[in-house]
Design a protein around this motif. Structure first.
Motif, PDB file in Angstrom:
ATOM      1  N   LEU A 142      33.106  39.016  30.753  1.00 32.01           N
ATOM      2  CA  LEU A 142      31.838  39.161  29.765  1.00 32.01           C
ATOM      3  C   LEU A 142      32.530  40.117  28.770  1.00 32.01           C
ATOM      4  O   LEU A 142      32.991  41.317  28.673  1.00 32.01           O
ATOM      5  N   ALA A 192      23.805  41.738  27.256  1.00 35.77           N
ATOM      6  CA  ALA A 192      24.787  42.258  28.513  1.00 35.77           C
ATOM      7  C   ALA A 192      24.234  42.460  29.896  1.00 35.77           C
ATOM      8  O   ALA A 192      24.395  41.670  30.906  1.00 35.77           O
ATOM      9  N   VAL A 235      31.507  42.314  25.420  1.00 34.79           N
ATOM     10  CA  VAL A 235      30.223  42.768  24.867  1.00 34.79           C
ATOM     11  C   VAL A 235      30.685  43.424  23.649  1.00 34.79           C
ATOM     12  O   VAL A 235      31.333  44.777  23.711  1.00 34.79           O
ATOM     13  N   ILE A 259      34.332  43.203  32.613  1.00 32.04           N
ATOM     14  CA  ILE A 259      33.721  43.452  31.528  1.00 32.04           C
ATOM     15  C   ILE A 259      34.423  44.136  30.334  1.00 32.04           C
ATOM     16  O   ILE A 259      35.148  45.313  30.561  1.00 32.04           O
TER      17      ILE A 259
END
Lengths: 237, 237
Positions: free
Chosen positions: A11, A43, A13, A55
């Motif tokens: 992920l 997120a 962000v 992340i």
DNA sequence: CCAGCCTGTAACAAAACTGTAATAATGATT
DNA sequence: AATCATTATTACAGTTTTGTTACAGGCTGG
């Protein structure tokens, strides 16, 4: 589910679209699966729904800052163990102190090379996900050792190419189970790869031939109309 | 020395008092025993008197720089096997490259989190503690003596460069086990250090060449698609 | 500052592995 | 038995992976 082809989900962000894209591109090449979020809020949503394996978090973002967000993730039981890499343009002393307590797993100072990014992602994932495929599978005198990558028929070593090795491992992990050609392609070759289904036949042939000297080729059975099966029992259907 | 409370001793070498304290605090919590030194000179003294289990070394220090100090430690047989983690505020590619050859086991870029620091210390200690650092490994007439740092094929001495030595030691510590290029880089070159994976091939070649005169080069086997393996058995796959 | 050793890279050669297509076998169905 | 569908085999050209060598620094130790 299966350890042969494991695309880990990452992920990203960051509020800057360009940066997200750049990272995404680099990760794509390494066969990581990317998910993007342009704010902590989004997120959070993503993490709740489908927790990623790692992340990448921008330090400075409008709204909730990366540091605060990281802290919050660390408090939540569900996200506590997800590795976080903080992306930051700063390297000042005061930030060091603040950063020391936010509990992220690594830092990258912009500008960074994709090389380094990938290296660190790799390192973190390696640490956090211990592979459990380290065991010796054996059946009817045929054994496959994942640590030494060795296949033996009785006491005789058997030479296999990479694909045949993975194929045999797949079979031995689930004896008796019938695999369709498509399933084999997905498991052994990879999910997003296109090769002819007939190619499987050829590799089955190669595997059988390699197992022939010790007679273990009989363990690879054809299930007409369905696929193949690894079995010590008789017959097909 | 003391098996009841096996607190591992960690030496922190940094000229900034605040940083030393901060790290010390974090390590204390994890039951590591800390020793501080504010210069390479003092550190040297401490190491000579009571070798720590691991060294945290600041990159930039007045007097002798961390890089030079690390190099010196690597040359000395007594300190050669003590894991070193380099702490650096820089994140420039070129600086990292310079650090590569200093032989440290890992490095951390400030700012780093205590979480990350501890994770890496943990990882390094775990990896290096069961290391048979004071015994002679041997296999098929090839022997590697960790004390005298000598390799023999039969009765013949074999000269190896530092990297080839470490590589061979890694192999002999886990015969039969396949190591990927990445694993070799992490174990021999150091974690989070970037060199081309193909460089491993070259050093494998150098190792094989050095072992050739006594025929022990056959012990280093290629496992196509996976890496290399040290084995006295036939064949690869 | 020089000579010598050790390293990391790049470049090219050599091997091993792959995918496809073409053809032969085999099984199933009518 | 004839025919269609599915699987087995084989050969081969294209790719990928590994082997090998040469070379340009960096570091060491005078």
């Amino acid at each position: 589910m299966n350890t042969l082809t494991d695309n880990e989900q990452i992920l990203i962000v960051d509020d800057e679209h360009a940066i997200r894209e750049m990272i995404c591109l680099a990760l794509d090449e390494q066969n990581y699966q990317c998910v993007q979020a342009n704010s902590a809020h989004i997120a959070e949503d993503i993490i709740r729904k489908a927790p990623p394996d790692l992340i990448l978090l921008d330090w400075m973002m409008p709204g909730i800052s990366g540091v605060d967000f990281a802290r919050r993730l660390r408090r939540d039981k569900d996200s506590q163990n997800i590795p976080i890499i903080m992306l930051t343009a700063k390297s000042e002393e005061e930030d060091l102190v603040r950063g020391l307590n936010s509990g992220v797993d690594d830092y990258l100072t912009k500008p960074f090379s994709t090389r380094e990014l990938i290296a660190r992602i790799h390192a973190l994932l390696r640490r956090s996900s211990p592979r459990n495929s380290d065991c010796v599978l054996s059946q009817s005198g045929l054994s496959l050792d994942n640590i030494s990558h060795r296949v033996k028929g009785g006491s005789q070593n058997i030479e296999l190419g990479p694909i045949e090795y993975k194929l045999l491992r797949l079979f031995m992990e689930n004896p008796e189970r019938v695999y369709s050609r498509e399933q084999m392609l997905n498991n052994v070759w990879g999910d997003n790869i296109y090769v002819e289904e007939r190619t499987v036949d050829v590799h089955i042939r190669r595997l059988r031939k390699a197992l022939e000297p010790t007679g273990h080729n009989k363990l690879i059975q054809t299930v007409r109309g369905s696929g193949y099966r690894f079995s010590s029992q008789q017959g097909s259907s």
